[in-house]
Design a protein around this motif. Sequence first.
Motif, PDB file in Angstrom:
ATOM      1  N   HIS A 171     -10.468  -2.503  -8.406  1.00  8.92           N
ATOM      2  CA  HIS A 171      -9.147  -1.966  -8.222  1.00  8.92           C
ATOM      3  C   HIS A 171      -7.466  -2.027  -6.754  1.00  8.92           C
ATOM      4  CE1 HIS A 171      -5.780   0.048 -10.414  1.00  8.92           C
ATOM      5  NE2 HIS A 171      -5.161   0.805  -9.621  1.00  8.92           N
ATOM      6  N   SER A 172      -9.219  -1.544  -6.241  1.00  9.80           N
ATOM      7  CA  SER A 172      -8.308  -1.820  -4.388  1.00  9.80           C
ATOM      8  C   SER A 172      -8.258  -3.815  -4.755  1.00  9.80           C
ATOM      9  CB  SER A 172      -9.284  -1.457  -3.564  1.00  9.80           C
ATOM     10  OG  SER A 172      -9.472   0.008  -3.565  1.00  9.80           O
ATOM     11  N   GLN A 173      -8.906  -4.328  -4.639  1.00  7.74           N
ATOM     12  CA  GLN A 173      -8.267  -5.941  -3.924  1.00  7.74           C
ATOM     13  C   GLN A 173      -7.464  -6.299  -5.169  1.00  7.74           C
ATOM     14  OE1 GLN A 173     -12.277  -7.568  -5.702  1.00  7.74           O
ATOM     15  NE2 GLN A 173     -13.516  -7.098  -3.454  1.00  7.74           N
ATOM     16  N   GLU A 174      -7.011  -5.982  -6.535  1.00  4.41           N
ATOM     17  CA  GLU A 174      -5.849  -6.433  -7.509  1.00  4.41           C
ATOM     18  C   GLU A 174      -5.185  -5.731  -6.450  1.00  4.41           C
ATOM     19  OE1 GLU A 174      -6.610  -4.412 -10.667  1.00  4.41           O
ATOM     20  OE2 GLU A 174      -7.983  -6.615 -12.042  1.00  4.41           O
ATOM     21  N   ILE A 175      -5.098  -4.194  -5.913  1.00  2.00           N
ATOM     22  CA  ILE A 175      -4.113  -3.923  -4.961  1.00  2.00           C
ATOM     23  C   ILE A 175      -3.323  -4.810  -4.161  1.00  2.00           C
ATOM     24  CG2 ILE A 175      -2.798  -1.520  -3.942  1.00  2.00           C
ATOM     25  CD1 ILE A 175      -4.197  -0.273  -6.795  1.00  2.00           C
ATOM     26  N   GLY A 176      -4.851  -4.776  -3.462  1.00  3.43           N
ATOM     27  CA  GLY A 176      -4.254  -5.859  -1.984  1.00  3.43           C
ATOM     28  C   GLY A 176      -4.026  -7.000  -2.251  1.00  3.43           C
ATOM     29  N   SER A 177      -4.347  -7.545  -2.761  1.00  4.15           N
ATOM     30  CA  SER A 177      -4.029  -8.705  -3.406  1.00  4.15           C
ATOM     31  C   SER A 177      -2.321  -8.902  -3.921  1.00  4.15           C
ATOM     32  CB  SER A 177      -4.767  -9.201  -4.846  1.00  4.15           C
ATOM     33  OG  SER A 177      -4.433 -10.627  -5.040  1.00  4.15           O
ATOM     34  N   SER A 178      -1.368  -7.843  -4.192  1.00  2.11           N
ATOM     35  CA  SER A 178      -0.558  -7.960  -5.342  1.00  2.11           C
ATOM     36  C   SER A 178       0.211  -6.987  -3.789  1.00  2.11           C
ATOM     37  CB  SER A 178      -0.303  -6.528  -6.184  1.00  2.11           C
ATOM     38  OG  SER A 178       1.084  -6.291  -6.189  1.00  2.11           O
ATOM     39  N   ILE A 179      -0.416  -7.177  -2.784  1.00  2.00           N
ATOM     40  CA  ILE A 179       0.230  -5.743  -2.248  1.00  2.00           C
ATOM     41  C   ILE A 179       0.830  -7.579  -1.031  1.00  2.00           C
ATOM     42  CG2 ILE A 179       0.469  -4.561   0.840  1.00  2.00           C
ATOM     43  CD1 ILE A 179      -0.301  -2.870  -1.496  1.00  2.00           C
ATOM     44  N   GLN A 180      -0.685  -7.853  -0.485  1.00  2.00           N
ATOM     45  CA  GLN A 180      -0.085  -9.557   0.071  1.00  2.00           C
ATOM     46  C   GLN A 180       0.976 -10.426  -0.427  1.00  2.00           C
ATOM     47  OE1 GLN A 180      -1.681  -9.755   2.834  1.00  2.00           O
ATOM     48  NE2 GLN A 180      -1.145 -11.459   3.532  1.00  2.00           N
ATOM     49  N   SER A 181       0.446 -10.467  -1.287  1.00  2.00           N
ATOM     50  CA  SER A 181       1.198 -11.537  -2.713  1.00  2.00           C
ATOM     51  C   SER A 181       3.265 -10.868  -1.841  1.00  2.00           C
ATOM     52  CB  SER A 181       1.767 -11.740  -4.153  1.00  2.00           C
ATOM     53  OG  SER A 181       2.262 -12.660  -4.486  1.00  2.00           O
ATOM     54  N   LYS A 182       3.112  -9.250  -2.296  1.00  2.00           N
ATOM     55  CA  LYS A 182       4.833  -9.582  -2.056  1.00  2.00           C
ATOM     56  C   LYS A 182       5.209  -9.683  -0.456  1.00  2.00           C
ATOM     57  CE  LYS A 182       5.087  -7.835  -5.864  1.00  2.00           C
ATOM     58  NZ  LYS A 182       7.072  -8.032  -6.889  1.00  2.00           N
TER      59      LYS A 182
END
Length: 217
Positions: A144-155
Amino acid sequence: MSVEVEVMSESIQFQSESIHPEIESIHLNSESIDESIRDKWMGANEALKRTGLTKSGFQRSISHLLGVRGCRVDSIRRGSAKNTRYSELAIALIAACEAKDEEVIDRLIQIANPPVTTLCVVEVDRVATLEEKIAFMRQNAVVHSQEIGSSIQSKLTQIALCNQANQQRSNALNTLEVQEAENRGIAQALEIFSAEEKAKEDTLAHLRALKISGNHQ
């Protein structure tokens, strides 16, 4: 030959040699064993009291069930250290091993090792050990943290691109404004120059006219 059906702490002692001489034996009947004993749990102290074993003898018995008999860990014990709990099934298996009743042992091992395909998803919490739950939760948290981190990085990347585009537009506008100002300045300078040249021409024309007029006189 069947034996009397009963699982209790006060039991009849078997005279035959056992794997743990200090254990208190328990009579069991393989045909009437309730599988719910796998779902009944107790603390280490109660388990020791039920079996009548010393701590070392009890641990040898548990190791025998897990190693030699191949019982599933989550059917025998849960937790760790002071929070370790043991199932009623483990107590019954120890008693059956003491009695050397292979028929009962086989039946109890079947209960301890149910086919994986028969387990429903809703039973995971019932059969999973505390360590497995913690590991599962940690794994989910990492994913979940990786998914959130990836989403934040994309944003953040999108924001950076937008900011870059805005900066480029701002620079282009500034350049145009400077060019327009320069063009206005050049136009004004040309107008002034044209006005000055015209004034010079007008002055020269006037002087010529005066000179011509003086010559005629």
